[in-house]
Enzyme design. Structure first.
Site, PDB file in Angstrom:
ATOM      1  N   GLU A  77      30.861  14.640  36.306  1.00 57.56           N
ATOM      2  CA  GLU A  77      31.340  14.855  34.945  1.00 57.56           C
ATOM      3  C   GLU A  77      32.870  14.887  34.932  1.00 57.56           C
ATOM      4  OE1 GLU A  77      30.530  17.952  31.220  1.00 57.56           O
ATOM      5  OE2 GLU A  77      30.242  18.660  33.268  1.00 57.56           O
TER       6      GLU A  77
ATOM      7  N   LYS B 180      27.348  13.811  25.428  1.00 59.10           N
ATOM      8  CA  LYS B 180      26.818  15.160  25.660  1.00 59.10           C
ATOM      9  C   LYS B 180      26.371  15.785  24.346  1.00 59.10           C
ATOM     10  CE  LYS B 180      28.157  19.342  28.234  1.00 59.10           C
ATOM     11  NZ  LYS B 180      29.287  19.930  29.009  1.00 59.10           N
TER      12      LYS B 180
ATOM     13  N   CYS C 184      25.546  17.886  32.093  1.00 54.61           N
ATOM     14  CA  CYS C 184      25.815  19.292  32.374  1.00 54.61           C
ATOM     15  C   CYS C 184      24.971  20.268  31.545  1.00 54.61           C
ATOM     16  CB  CYS C 184      27.309  19.570  32.198  1.00 54.61           C
ATOM     17  SG  CYS C 184      27.863  21.075  33.063  1.00 54.61           S
TER      18      CYS C 184
END
Length: 275
Positions: free
Chosen positions: A44, A113, A154
């Site tokens: 990331e 995300k 994440c």
């Protein structure tokens, strides 16, 4: 369809100089490809420090310089590349975005995300992505010659509903470029990757930056690969390096045949209750 392939993960410290960070990523990708990797994953925010105040100055549009260099190295080395994530700017908004390229350099996937990492842990970490970033809104599954692979980033791993959507779309592996911190990493990193793997009978992959104590946000590291039975196939420590090993998607169908959780889902019940 081939079901076996070599997966490579890159755990690297990110330079504050974007050009250096991207060059370092390219060098690592080439090294893994030369050692037989068919699918390579970056961490990331691999082209900038993971600090929200920095994202606007590092942000690029789709098709920008970092995107082009990732496309070129995927094509040159004839690999699938999950290019970690970068700050993407689109119509004045900034997203935490992962781009995926095939061995011909075609973009075959893109994930923004979905869940913003806004936390305030007592005696621990305070972080608020939503001060800088916009949230994505679509689950992501991309097709390879080995099978379908899900992609999220994440904090997305903490939401089992998202993983299940990807599995219902055919994903046999879910990849999470991720940068857990020194509070949540020791507590939940391995637990979450093993849980998502067992719940969905898929491979799970977490690719993190290496630990850099000079930054305000310190990555836990510990890049990890878990099989559909929940066993950890590989896990790093906090330093720079690689994970490289064979993945066999036949294991997904074998485990699901023995323990048919996916076939036994009761969506007729859940859909009436989960509202």
């Amino acid at each position: 369809m081939k079901e076996k392939f070599k997966l490579g993960l890159i755990q690297m410290i990110t330079s504050r100089d974007k050009a250096i960070a991207v060059s370092k990523a390219i060098e690592n990708i080439a090294n893994l490809a030369d050692n037989g990797a068919n699918l390579v994953v970056l961490p990331e925010m691999f082209n900038c420090p993971y600090e929200t105040q920095r994202f606007p100055s590092y942000a690029e549009p789709e098709g920008g310089d970092t995107w082009q260099k990732m496309q070129q190295i995927a094509k040159e080395k004839k690999i699938y590349l999950v290019a970690g994530s970068i700050p993407e700017i689109d119509n004045g908004k900034i997203y935490n975005t992962s781009f995926v390229f095939d061995p011909d350099g075609n973009q075959i996937g893109k994930h923004r995300k979905i869940h913003m990492f806004d936390i305030n842990i007592e005696n621990g970490q305070y972080f608020k992505e939503s001060e800088t970033l916009e949230a994505g809104s679509e689950p992501t599954v991309f097709e390879t010659k080995y099978g379908k692979i899900g992609l999220a980033i994440c904090y997305d791993i903490r939401f089992p509903e998202l993983a299940r959507l990807m599995v219902e779309d055919g994903a046999q592996m879910i990849i999470y470029p991720a940068a857990f911190n020194m509070t949540t990493g020791p507590a939940h990193w391995e637990l979450l990757f093993r849980t998502r793997a067992v719940d969905n009978q898929v491979f799970t992959v977490g690719c993190a930056p290496a630990r850099d104590y000079s930054l305000s946000y310190i990555s836990y590291g510990n890049s990890i690969v878990v099989d559909p039975w929940g066993d950890v196939l590989g896990r790093m420590d906090d330093t720079e390096g690689y994970l490289l090993g064979e993945i066999d998607f036949n294991e997904v169908s074998q485990i699901r045949a023995q323990l048919p959780i996916i076939k036994q889902l009761r969506n007729d019940v859940y859909s009436t209750k989960l509202k």
